[in-house]
Design a protein around this motif. Structure first.
Motif, PDB file in Angstrom:
ATOM      1  N   VAL A 100     -14.087  -2.837   2.824  1.00  0.00           N
ATOM      2  CA  VAL A 100     -14.530  -2.724   4.214  1.00  0.00           C
ATOM      3  C   VAL A 100     -14.683  -1.249   4.598  1.00  0.00           C
ATOM      4  N   GLN A 101     -13.711  -0.434   4.199  1.00  0.00           N
ATOM      5  CA  GLN A 101     -13.756   0.995   4.527  1.00  0.00           C
ATOM      6  C   GLN A 101     -14.957   1.683   3.902  1.00  0.00           C
ATOM      7  N   ALA A 102     -15.318   1.240   2.714  1.00  0.00           N
ATOM      8  CA  ALA A 102     -16.425   1.890   2.014  1.00  0.00           C
ATOM      9  C   ALA A 102     -17.762   1.256   2.389  1.00  0.00           C
ATOM     10  N   GLY A 103     -17.727   0.259   3.277  1.00  0.00           N
ATOM     11  CA  GLY A 103     -18.957  -0.379   3.710  1.00  0.00           C
ATOM     12  C   GLY A 103     -19.567  -1.308   2.672  1.00  0.00           C
ATOM     13  N   GLN A 104     -18.739  -1.749   1.684  1.00  0.00           N
ATOM     14  CA  GLN A 104     -19.240  -2.668   0.652  1.00  0.00           C
ATOM     15  C   GLN A 104     -19.005  -4.099   1.126  1.00  0.00           C
ATOM     16  N   ASP A 105     -19.874  -4.548   2.056  1.00  0.00           N
ATOM     17  CA  ASP A 105     -19.639  -5.842   2.699  1.00  0.00           C
ATOM     18  C   ASP A 105     -19.758  -7.019   1.743  1.00  0.00           C
ATOM     19  N   LEU A 113       0.842  -1.204   0.000  1.00  0.00           N
ATOM     20  CA  LEU A 113       0.000   0.000   0.000  1.00  0.00           C
ATOM     21  C   LEU A 113       0.878   1.256   0.000  1.00  0.00           C
ATOM     22  N   GLN A 163     -17.731   3.221   9.407  1.00  0.00           N
ATOM     23  CA  GLN A 163     -17.755   1.758   9.423  1.00  0.00           C
ATOM     24  C   GLN A 163     -17.395   1.225  10.811  1.00  0.00           C
ATOM     25  N   TYR A 207      -9.452  -4.258   2.024  1.00  0.00           N
ATOM     26  CA  TYR A 207      -9.335  -3.107   2.929  1.00  0.00           C
ATOM     27  C   TYR A 207     -10.278  -1.991   2.486  1.00  0.00           C
ATOM     28  N   GLU A 208     -10.278  -1.706   1.191  1.00  0.00           N
ATOM     29  CA  GLU A 208     -11.098  -0.601   0.692  1.00  0.00           C
ATOM     30  C   GLU A 208     -12.578  -0.932   0.700  1.00  0.00           C
ATOM     31  N   VAL A 227     -14.293   5.547   6.933  1.00  0.00           N
ATOM     32  CA  VAL A 227     -13.715   4.492   7.762  1.00  0.00           C
ATOM     33  C   VAL A 227     -14.264   4.592   9.179  1.00  0.00           C
ATOM     34  N   SER A 286      -2.961   2.430  -4.333  1.00  0.00           N
ATOM     35  CA  SER A 286      -4.153   1.659  -4.634  1.00  0.00           C
ATOM     36  C   SER A 286      -4.776   2.198  -5.913  1.00  0.00           C
ATOM     37  N   ILE A 287      -4.311   1.681  -7.041  1.00  0.00           N
ATOM     38  CA  ILE A 287      -4.833   2.141  -8.320  1.00  0.00           C
ATOM     39  C   ILE A 287      -5.607   0.978  -8.939  1.00  0.00           C
ATOM     40  N   ALA A 316     -15.281   6.488  -2.531  1.00  0.00           N
ATOM     41  CA  ALA A 316     -16.176   5.601  -1.782  1.00  0.00           C
ATOM     42  C   ALA A 316     -16.083   5.805  -0.276  1.00  0.00           C
ATOM     43  N   SER A 317     -14.932   6.241   0.223  1.00  0.00           N
ATOM     44  CA  SER A 317     -14.796   6.337   1.680  1.00  0.00           C
ATOM     45  C   SER A 317     -14.181   7.642   2.177  1.00  0.00           C
TER      46      SER A 317
END
Lengths: 224, 251
Positions: free
Chosen positions: A186-191, A165, B66, A183-184, B63, A170-171, B139-140
Motif C-alpha cells: 500500500v505504501q509503495a502504491g502497488q495496489d 514490525l 499514497q 502495509y508495504e 507513503v 521487514s526483511i 519502493a517507498s
C-alpha cells in the motif's frame, strides 16, 4: 504474483509455531487457573490477558527492551550464546505467540471448568493416577474448547502486525509476513499486490473462523 | 453511578471534537527527515500569520504520496526526493509552476557509536563484519532509492541487498542503528546529527545528483492560499536560518 506466496508461506510458519507453543503453554496455564485455588488468581488471569488488549506498539516496545541486542535478556543471549533475536523469524514467532496466548489459555480455562468433576472422581475411584486422569479423562472432555481457542489464536497470529514490525522488521523472505507485505504494498502504491494479499489473508482467516465456529462448545459433534 | 459515567463519556468525546480540524488549519505532509526542522519553523509561520495553526504529518515521502492520492486533505507537500514530487505532479496533485527546491542534504553511512569497526567505503560494507544494514525500502522511501542508486553504480547492490533490513522511513533506519540492532545504516547527514552520542558517521556517500528537497502547495488543498504562503515562507531568510541550524544545506 510469486512475491505474494513467500509472505504467505512465512506467515503460516510463524502462526503455526506460535499455535504449537500455545497448545502446550496455554493448556497448562488454563488448567492451572481452572483448578488452582490460590490468592491473586484473578490478578494473574488479568495480567496474562494484557497482550490481547494492549496496543501492539506497546508490546513491541516491551519486547525490544527485553530481547533487543541491548535488552535485558537479549544482551545475555548475545554474550553467552551469540544469539541475536531481533530481525529474525524467531522474533516474529515470539511476538505472535504472546499476542495469541490469551485466546488459548482463556478458552482452555473455560473448557476445563466445564468438565464434570464427578466424572473425574469416578475415574479416581477406579484407581486412575492423576497424570493418566488428565490425559484420558479431563483433556478428552475439554479438547473441543481448547481447539476452538487454538484456531482463533492461529487466526490472530496470522494477522499480527505492530509488535512484529518492531522486533522482526521487514526483511523480504525472512521476516516479511502477510500483514507487513500488505502495509508495504500500500505504501509503495502497488495496489495489485495489495489486493491479492488482502484477498489471501481474508480467505485464510475466514476458513479458520468457520472451522473454529464448528468446534464451539455446545455444538453437538457430527459423527463422522 | 450512571451520571458520572455519562459525564465521563461526554468528557472523552467532547475532547475529541475539540481537537477537530478548524478552518484556519494548515496541513503539511513532509518527509520524516524534515520533522525536527519544520517543527521549529511552525511557530515562526504562525506568528507571521495570526490565526493559522500548522499541523504536520510526517512519514516516508512515498507513503505521503499514497495518502494524498487517496484523497487526504493536505495543503502542502514537502518530499525528500524529486521522484516522489514528479509522481505527485503526474497525478495532478501539484503544479510544476508552484514547485520549489528549498533545502539540500547529504547521504551518509552510520554505525553504532560503540561499534569496533568503521567502514571507509561502500565496498567495506560487503565485508563479513556488516551482517545487517538498515536501508529505507526503495519502493517507498527516498533515502532507500538514493542508497540503491549509489550501490548499483558502485556494483555493490547485489552483495548488500542480502544484508538489507528494510526501514519504512529514514528515522526508523536511524533508530535501528542507534539501538545497535544493525551493524550500519544509510541515513541523511541531518538525521545522523540528531544522535551524535549514539551513532557515528563513517563517511559521506557522493550521489550522482544532489539531494534536493522539493515543496509545493496542493492544487486541491482545503487551505490552498495559506499553502502557497507556507511554501514562500520556507524560502525566507528566517526559515532558511532554522533549516541551516538543523544541518540542511542551501538548495
Amino acid at each position: 504474483m510469486t512475491e505474494a506466496w513467500t509472505p504467505l508461506a512465512l506467515t503460516l510458519q510463524v502462526a503455526g509455531w506460535a499455535t504449537a507453543i500455545n497448545l502446550v503453554l496455554g493448556t497448562a496455564v488454563g488448567f492451572a487457573l481452572a483448578r488452582g485455588r490460590f490468592p491473586g488468581r484473578d490478578v494473574l488471569d488479568a495480567a496474562l490477558t494484557l497482550p490481547m488488549v494492549m496496543p501492539p506498539t506497546v508490546l513491541g516496545y516491551y519486547l525490544l527492551v527485553v530481547i533487543g541486542t541491548q535488552g535485558v535478556l537479549g544482551a545475555w543471549l548475545l554474550q553467552h550464546f551469540g544469539i541475536r533475536l531481533i530481525f529474525t523469524a524467531e522474533a516474529a514467532i515470539i511476538a505472535a505467540t504472546i499476542v495469541s496466548f490469551p485466546l488459548v489459555f482463556k478458552a482452555a480455562r473455560a473448557a476445563f471448568e466445564t468438565v464434570d468433576p464427578q466424572l473425574e472422581d469416578a475415574a479416581r475411584t477406579l484407581g486412575v493416577g492423576e497424570g493418566a486422569l488428565f490425559f484420558r479423562v479431563t483433556l478428552p472432555l475439554a479438547w473441543r474448547g481448547i481447539l476452538a481457542g487454538l484456531l482463533l489464536a492461529f487466526a490472530r497470529a496470522l494477522g499480527e502486525f505492530g509488535a512484529t514490525l518492531m522486533v522482526a522488521g521487514s526483511i523480504v523472505g525472512k521476516t516479511q509476513t502477510l500483514s507487513i507485505a500488505v502495509y508495504e504494498a500500500v505504501q509503495a502504491g502497488q495496489d495489485h499486490t495489495a489486493n491479492f494479499l488482502v484477498a489471501v489473508t481474508s480467505l485464510t482467516c475466514m476458513a479458520v473462523l468457520l472451522a473454529a465456529g464448528r468446534l464451539a462448545p455446545g455444538r453437538v459433534a457430527s459423527r463422522g | 453511578m450512571r451520571v458520572p459515567l455519562i459525564r465521563g463519556l461526554s468528557l472523552v468525546f467532547g475532547a475529541g471534537l475539540a481537537l477537530g480540524v478548524q478552518a484556519a488549519d494548515l496541513t503539511v505532509s513532509a518527509a520524516a527527515s524534515l520533522s525536527n526542522a519544520l517543527r521549529d519553523i511552525a511557530p515562526l509561520f504562525e506568528a507571521a500569520n495570526p490565526g493559522t495553526r500548522v499541523q504536520y504529518n510526517f512519514a516516508a515521502s512515498g507513503v505521503l504520496l499514497q495518502q494524498m492520492a487517496k484523497g487526504a486533505p493536505v495543503d502542502v507537500f514537502a518530499s525528500a526526493d524529486q521522484d516522489t514530487m514528479d509522481q505527485a505532479q503526474a497525478r495532478g496533485l501539484v503544479r510544476a509552476s508552484q514547485r520549489r527546491d528549498f533545502v539540500s542534504n547529504r547521504l551518509v553511512v552510520i554505525v553504532p557509536a560503540n561499534s569496533p569497526r568503521t567502514p571507509a567505503s561502500l565496498a567495506d560494507l560487503a565485508q563479513p563484519g556488516y551482517a545487517r544494514i538498515a536501508i529505507g525500502l526503495p519502493a517507498s522511501v527516498p533515502v532507500g532509492r538514493y542508497t540503491k542508486g549509489v550501490l548499483e553504480a558502485a556494483g555493490q547492490w547485489r552483495a548488500i541487498e542480502a544484508r538489507m533490513v528494510g526501514a519504512t522511513n529514514v528515522r526508523q533506519a536511524l533508530d535501528y542503528v542507534q539501538r545497535a540492532e544493525v551493524d550500519a545504516g544509510f541515513v541523511y547527514a541531518t538525521d545522523a546529527a540528531l544522535m551524535p552520542d549514539k551513532v557515528r558517521v563513517a563517511f559521506t556517500v557522493p550521489t550522482a545528483k544532489p539531494i534536493l528537497y522539493p515543496v509545493a502547495p496542493l492544487t486541491a488543498g482545503p487551505n490552498a492560499a495559506m499553502g502557497e504562503r507556507f511554501v514562500a515562507f520556507l524560502l525566507t531568510p528566517a526559515a532558511q536560518a532554522v533549516l541551516a541550524r538543523h544541518g540542511f544545506g542551501k538548495p
